[in-house]
Design an enzyme around this catalytic site. Structure first.
Site, PDB file in Angstrom:
ATOM      1  N   ASP A 103       0.867  -1.178   0.000  1.00  0.00           N
ATOM      2  CA  ASP A 103       0.000   0.000   0.000  1.00  0.00           C
ATOM      3  C   ASP A 103       0.898   1.220   0.000  1.00  0.00           C
ATOM      4  OD1 ASP A 103      -2.382   1.614   0.327  1.00  0.00           O
ATOM      5  OD2 ASP A 103      -1.789   1.896   2.406  1.00  0.00           O
ATOM      6  N   SER A 104       0.310   2.383  -0.271  1.00  0.00           N
ATOM      7  CA  SER A 104       1.065   3.620  -0.221  1.00  0.00           C
ATOM      8  C   SER A 104       1.543   3.919   1.202  1.00  0.00           C
ATOM      9  CB  SER A 104       0.189   4.774  -0.707  1.00  0.00           C
ATOM     10  OG  SER A 104      -0.995   4.835   0.064  1.00  0.00           O
ATOM     11  N   TYR A 158      -0.354   8.523  -2.337  1.00  0.00           N
ATOM     12  CA  TYR A 158      -0.431   8.265  -3.775  1.00  0.00           C
ATOM     13  C   TYR A 158      -1.674   8.965  -4.371  1.00  0.00           C
ATOM     14  CZ  TYR A 158       2.911   4.270  -3.543  1.00  0.00           C
ATOM     15  OH  TYR A 158       4.015   3.466  -3.384  1.00  0.00           O
ATOM     16  N   GLY A 159      -2.628   9.235  -3.498  1.00  0.00           N
ATOM     17  CA  GLY A 159      -3.956   9.674  -3.956  1.00  0.00           C
ATOM     18  C   GLY A 159      -4.017  11.028  -4.622  1.00  0.00           C
ATOM     19  N   CYS A 191      -3.785  -0.789  -2.120  1.00  0.00           N
ATOM     20  CA  CYS A 191      -4.054   0.641  -2.282  1.00  0.00           C
ATOM     21  C   CYS A 191      -4.999   0.838  -3.469  1.00  0.00           C
ATOM     22  CB  CYS A 191      -2.728   1.340  -2.559  1.00  0.00           C
ATOM     23  SG  CYS A 191      -2.867   3.080  -2.920  1.00  0.00           S
ATOM     24  N   ASN A 192      -6.075   1.573  -3.243  1.00  0.00           N
ATOM     25  CA  ASN A 192      -7.040   1.801  -4.325  1.00  0.00           C
ATOM     26  C   ASN A 192      -6.424   2.597  -5.467  1.00  0.00           C
ATOM     27  OD1 ASN A 192     -10.215   1.280  -3.393  1.00  0.00           O
ATOM     28  ND2 ASN A 192      -8.748   1.393  -1.736  1.00  0.00           N
ATOM     29  N   THR A 193      -5.606   3.605  -5.117  1.00  0.00           N
ATOM     30  CA  THR A 193      -5.018   4.436  -6.167  1.00  0.00           C
ATOM     31  C   THR A 193      -4.052   3.598  -7.010  1.00  0.00           C
ATOM     32  OG1 THR A 193      -5.172   6.281  -4.597  1.00  0.00           O
ATOM     33  CG2 THR A 193      -3.906   6.658  -6.593  1.00  0.00           C
ATOM     34  N   CYS A 213     -11.263   3.583  -0.925  1.00  0.00           N
ATOM     35  CA  CYS A 213      -9.976   4.036  -0.393  1.00  0.00           C
ATOM     36  C   CYS A 213      -9.689   3.230   0.868  1.00  0.00           C
ATOM     37  CB  CYS A 213     -10.040   5.525  -0.058  1.00  0.00           C
ATOM     38  SG  CYS A 213      -8.554   6.135   0.775  1.00  0.00           S
ATOM     39  N   THR A 214      -8.416   2.887   1.052  1.00  0.00           N
ATOM     40  CA  THR A 214      -8.029   2.063   2.206  1.00  0.00           C
ATOM     41  C   THR A 214      -8.484   2.647   3.543  1.00  0.00           C
ATOM     42  OG1 THR A 214      -5.933   3.271   2.072  1.00  0.00           O
ATOM     43  CG2 THR A 214      -5.962   1.017   1.231  1.00  0.00           C
ATOM     44  N   HIS A 215      -8.537   3.987   3.621  1.00  0.00           N
ATOM     45  CA  HIS A 215      -8.804   4.616   4.913  1.00  0.00           C
ATOM     46  C   HIS A 215     -10.294   4.687   5.268  1.00  0.00           C
ATOM     47  CE1 HIS A 215      -4.683   5.759   4.394  1.00  0.00           C
ATOM     48  NE2 HIS A 215      -4.667   6.521   5.481  1.00  0.00           N
TER      49      HIS A 215
END
Ligand code: DGL
Length: 275
Positions: A15-16, A47-48, A78-80, A189-191
């Site tokens: 992930d970022s 990264y977003g 990571c989604n991005t 998004c991961t968060h």
């Protein structure tokens, strides 16, 4: 490089930063027999807000650290990174690669009854149109409404998951989706799983929230079984954590994302093996 890759080999996840630990948490819950190696690129996060080219380059260098460790499957948590880098990762790595976008899109497309799906994510993920494309590849009749929620990432990092600032941000960000008739909202998004309760409050109880981390764990299980790579051995599974930068507050935040204690984290310099 370990020469034999089989069911006992670990799964590599990157992930970022630390948000991808929401995927690790789901893997520990649902695939408890698997060994995991996690790499968080905390030196280059976020990264977003970055361009596609940069995100692809960073993703390839993360893979270049994990693949030589003998992983059997690579997860872009990571989604991005998933929005931009999956084709490049599949080309370069020579292993099964799972991203978080396809699993989330599949769940949303099967769950919607109104044919209207919402997506929230980082600015770069939303700009990429990757979720929209993935949902409409499954069902072109579905209308997808997307909006970026950039402040959610620092709010989750700061542990401000459930207070007035987060509530106000959620109301502002989600207002354009409220009148759209969506009955499913993808947390792209991961968060965002950490902000689930205020997101649900802002969008309304009737909208189903799709947590990409949960869907990804189910997808990984399927890919391992299909490739005959599930760990059926008796060796005790291990979990290793690597970060490209370890800051003072990291452990506390990481444990919040992971939902449990982390015993050991190693700081690493990663090269540009593929990038
Ligand atoms: N991991 C990123 C994502 O899921 C969020 C944090 C960042 O911007 O790097 O898109």
């Amino acid at each position: 490089m370990p020469s034999i890759i089989d069911g006992s080999s670990p799964i590599g996840i990157f992930d970022s930063g630390i948000g991808g630990l929401t995927v690790v948490r789901e893997l520990l819950l649902n695939l408890a027999g698997e060994s995991l190696i996690y790499l968080g690129d905390t030196a280059r996060v976020p990264y977003g807000t970055k361009s596609s080219r940069t995100v692809v380059r960073y993703s390839l260098s993360n893979a270049g650290f994990l693949v030589p460790k003998g992983i059997k499957l690579l997860v872009a948590a990571c989604n991005t990174a998933s929005a931009f880098a999956i084709p490049a990762l599949r080309n370069e790595c020579g292993l099964p690669v799972v991203g978080v976008i396809e699993p989330g899109a599949k769940k949303a497309a099967s769950a919607t009854k109104t044919g209207r799906v919402g997506v929230i994510g980082t600015s770069s993920t939303i700009k990429s149109g990757a979720y929209k494309k993935a949902v409409q590849e499954i069902d072109p009749e579905i209308t997808v409404y997307s909006t970026p929620c950039p402040l959610f990432v620092p709010l989750a990092d700061e542990g401000l998951n459930n207070n007035d600032i987060a509530r106000l941000a959620a109301q502002r960000y989600l207002a354009p989706l409220k009148g759209s008739g969506i009955d499913v909202l993808i947390l792209g998004c991961t968060h965002y799983p950490l902000l689930k309760s205020i997101i649900q409050e802002a969008i309304g109880e009737k909208v189903l929230l799709v947590d990409s981390a949960q869907e990804t764990a189910a997808e990984i299980k399927g890919v391992l079984e299909k490739n005959d790579l599930a760990n059926n051995g008796s060796a005790k599974p291990t979990t290793e954590f690597y970060l490209t930068d370890v800051s003072d507050t990291f452990i506390e935040v990481a444990e919040r994302f992971l939902g449990r204690e982390i015993e050991h984290i190693e700081q690493v310099d990663i090269g540009n093996n593929y990038g």
